[in-house]
Motif scaffolding. Sequence first.
Motif, PDB file in Angstrom:
ATOM      1  N   ALA A   7       0.825  -1.208   0.000  1.00  9.17           N
ATOM      2  CA  ALA A   7       0.000   0.000   0.000  1.00  9.17           C
ATOM      3  C   ALA A   7       0.858   1.257   0.000  1.00  9.17           C
ATOM      4  N   ALA A   8       2.083   1.154   0.535  1.00  9.13           N
ATOM      5  CA  ALA A   8       2.986   2.296   0.553  1.00  9.13           C
ATOM      6  C   ALA A   8       3.793   2.405  -0.737  1.00  9.13           C
ATOM      7  N   GLY A   9       3.595   1.453  -1.666  1.00 10.66           N
ATOM      8  CA  GLY A   9       4.259   1.520  -2.958  1.00 10.66           C
ATOM      9  C   GLY A   9       5.431   0.587  -3.139  1.00 10.66           C
ATOM     10  N   ALA A  10       5.805  -0.155  -2.104  1.00 10.22           N
ATOM     11  CA  ALA A  10       6.931  -1.079  -2.223  1.00 10.22           C
ATOM     12  C   ALA A  10       6.567  -2.236  -3.145  1.00 10.22           C
ATOM     13  N   ARG A  11       7.470  -2.598  -4.038  1.00  7.18           N
ATOM     14  CA  ARG A  11       7.198  -3.675  -4.997  1.00  7.18           C
ATOM     15  C   ARG A  11       8.015  -4.942  -4.723  1.00  7.18           C
ATOM     16  N   TYR A  12       9.259  -4.752  -4.293  1.00  4.19           N
ATOM     17  CA  TYR A  12      10.132  -5.905  -4.057  1.00  4.19           C
ATOM     18  C   TYR A  12      10.861  -5.749  -2.726  1.00  4.19           C
ATOM     19  N   MET A  13      11.196  -6.885  -2.134  1.00  2.00           N
ATOM     20  CA  MET A  13      11.914  -6.878  -0.872  1.00  2.00           C
ATOM     21  C   MET A  13      13.032  -7.903  -0.914  1.00  2.00           C
ATOM     22  N   CYS A  14      14.033  -7.664  -0.078  1.00  2.00           N
ATOM     23  CA  CYS A  14      15.151  -8.602   0.029  1.00  2.00           C
ATOM     24  C   CYS A  14      15.605  -8.649   1.476  1.00  2.00           C
ATOM     25  N   TRP A  15      15.598  -9.841   2.063  1.00  2.00           N
ATOM     26  CA  TRP A  15      16.136  -9.982   3.409  1.00  2.00           C
ATOM     27  C   TRP A  15      17.655  -9.944   3.337  1.00  2.00           C
ATOM     28  N   ILE A  16      18.263  -9.139   4.162  1.00  2.00           N
ATOM     29  CA  ILE A  16      19.713  -8.999   4.207  1.00  2.00           C
ATOM     30  C   ILE A  16      20.261  -9.881   5.328  1.00  2.00           C
ATOM     31  N   SER A  17      21.218 -10.713   5.006  1.00  2.00           N
ATOM     32  CA  SER A  17      21.786 -11.629   5.996  1.00  2.00           C
ATOM     33  C   SER A  17      22.728 -10.893   6.946  1.00  2.00           C
ATOM     34  N   PRO A  18      22.882 -11.387   8.175  1.00  2.00           N
ATOM     35  CA  PRO A  18      23.878 -10.803   9.073  1.00  2.00           C
ATOM     36  C   PRO A  18      25.274 -10.889   8.448  1.00  2.00           C
ATOM     37  N   GLU A  19      26.057  -9.851   8.653  1.00  2.00           N
ATOM     38  CA  GLU A  19      27.421  -9.783   8.121  1.00  2.00           C
ATOM     39  C   GLU A  19      27.452  -9.892   6.598  1.00  2.00           C
ATOM     40  N   GLU A  20      26.405  -9.383   5.938  1.00  2.00           N
ATOM     41  CA  GLU A  20      26.354  -9.403   4.464  1.00  2.00           C
ATOM     42  C   GLU A  20      27.545  -8.606   3.918  1.00  2.00           C
ATOM     43  N   LYS A  21      28.408  -9.265   3.147  1.00  2.00           N
ATOM     44  CA  LYS A  21      29.644  -8.625   2.678  1.00  2.00           C
ATOM     45  C   LYS A  21      29.353  -7.423   1.784  1.00  2.00           C
ATOM     46  N   LEU A  22      28.299  -7.489   1.001  1.00  2.00           N
ATOM     47  CA  LEU A  22      27.979  -6.394   0.090  1.00  2.00           C
ATOM     48  C   LEU A  22      27.703  -5.094   0.834  1.00  2.00           C
ATOM     49  N   LEU A  23      27.203  -5.200   2.068  1.00  2.00           N
ATOM     50  CA  LEU A  23      26.815  -3.999   2.808  1.00  2.00           C
ATOM     51  C   LEU A  23      27.788  -3.627   3.914  1.00  2.00           C
ATOM     52  N   ALA A  24      28.800  -4.435   4.131  1.00  2.00           N
ATOM     53  CA  ALA A  24      29.736  -4.168   5.233  1.00  2.00           C
ATOM     54  C   ALA A  24      30.271  -2.740   5.148  1.00  2.00           C
ATOM     55  N   PRO A  25      30.370  -2.047   6.326  1.00  2.00           N
ATOM     56  CA  PRO A  25      30.073  -2.532   7.685  1.00  2.00           C
ATOM     57  C   PRO A  25      28.636  -2.299   8.127  1.00  2.00           C
ATOM     58  N   ARG A  26      27.739  -1.956   7.206  1.00  2.00           N
ATOM     59  CA  ARG A  26      26.341  -1.725   7.583  1.00  2.00           C
ATOM     60  C   ARG A  26      25.620  -3.066   7.778  1.00  2.00           C
ATOM     61  N   ALA A  27      24.423  -2.983   8.382  1.00  2.00           N
ATOM     62  CA  ALA A  27      23.556  -4.156   8.579  1.00  2.00           C
ATOM     63  C   ALA A  27      24.307  -5.313   9.228  1.00  2.00           C
ATOM     64  N   HIS A  28      24.979  -5.004  10.328  1.00  2.00           N
ATOM     65  CA  HIS A  28      25.745  -6.025  11.045  1.00  2.00           C
ATOM     66  C   HIS A  28      24.869  -7.209  11.438  1.00  2.00           C
ATOM     67  N   HIS A  29      23.621  -6.930  11.824  1.00  2.00           N
ATOM     68  CA  HIS A  29      22.701  -7.994  12.241  1.00  2.00           C
ATOM     69  C   HIS A  29      21.696  -8.358  11.143  1.00  2.00           C
ATOM     70  N   GLY A  30      21.916  -7.846   9.940  1.00  2.00           N
ATOM     71  CA  GLY A  30      20.976  -8.111   8.858  1.00  2.00           C
ATOM     72  C   GLY A  30      19.947  -7.013   8.727  1.00  2.00           C
ATOM     73  N   GLY A  31      18.955  -7.233   7.899  1.00  2.00           N
ATOM     74  CA  GLY A  31      17.913  -6.230   7.705  1.00  2.00           C
ATOM     75  C   GLY A  31      17.040  -6.582   6.518  1.00  2.00           C
ATOM     76  N   VAL A  32      16.342  -5.578   6.010  1.00  2.00           N
ATOM     77  CA  VAL A  32      15.470  -5.785   4.854  1.00  2.00           C
ATOM     78  C   VAL A  32      15.566  -4.563   3.951  1.00  2.00           C
ATOM     79  N   ALA A  33      15.662  -4.811   2.646  1.00  2.00           N
ATOM     80  CA  ALA A  33      15.704  -3.745   1.649  1.00  2.00           C
ATOM     81  C   ALA A  33      14.381  -3.733   0.894  1.00  2.00           C
ATOM     82  N   LEU A  34      13.831  -2.551   0.668  1.00  2.00           N
ATOM     83  CA  LEU A  34      12.582  -2.385  -0.063  1.00  2.00           C
ATOM     84  C   LEU A  34      12.835  -1.572  -1.321  1.00  2.00           C
ATOM     85  N   VAL A  35      12.329  -2.076  -2.444  1.00  4.18           N
ATOM     86  CA  VAL A  35      12.485  -1.405  -3.737  1.00  4.18           C
ATOM     87  C   VAL A  35      11.111  -0.992  -4.236  1.00  4.18           C
TER      88      VAL A  35
END
Length: 227
Positions: free
Chosen positions: A69-97
Amino acid sequence: LSKNEWSLLTVGGFVYLREPTEILCANSIAFSPHGSLHFSAAQPWDSSLTSQLMRAGRFQKVTIQKWAAAGARYMCWISPEEKLLAPRAHHGGVALVFHELDEEDTLKQDKLFEVVETPSRTELSKRESANAPAIRYLTSAMESTLLFKVVGEAGASIAKAEESRRFFKAARERRWALLAHLLAEVPQLATMTNDQGQTALHVIAVGQPSGQRACQLLKALKAQGAD
């Protein structure tokens, strides 16, 4: 399906493994203003990561009504220690597109929510406001955190499937002692069928077993209703 199992399939959750093929249990998640699973305030998402995660098959279509309803179309769960995002999202997270995955984020709407230990003071005050509508948390500049909690184990069907998998694996490998142990614990396994519609009795008989232990097991399976 139970409410928790439906939530696991449509929203997501956590599956705990002892080994790659041995499931211990699973937990679903649900929205809650008093959730124990905390996310940070919305942060800008690096759009260059979208294509990388898309090629890896990580993005899924949004099925949560509040997000859609807010317009989000896709989501991705981010794993803890995700190398692509280091040093962010140390405990993981979720990305909304908020657009198709092959499109540019021209409006700079895409967001990252990191898993954090505790919500911000600002977010806590928002949660205490009984009049704040739920959709508020994903509208405008998306300034607040997401509200989740881990709910009851969605384990009934999963545990049943895992027991069946172990039982038929033992049957194929002729592990008579393990089969007898599993059958004693869960007699209903005798009448369960595999993907080919076969009971363990049929699987064992095809291998033309011999020996007293195998014969005793076949008799026990028949006594429990196997055919």
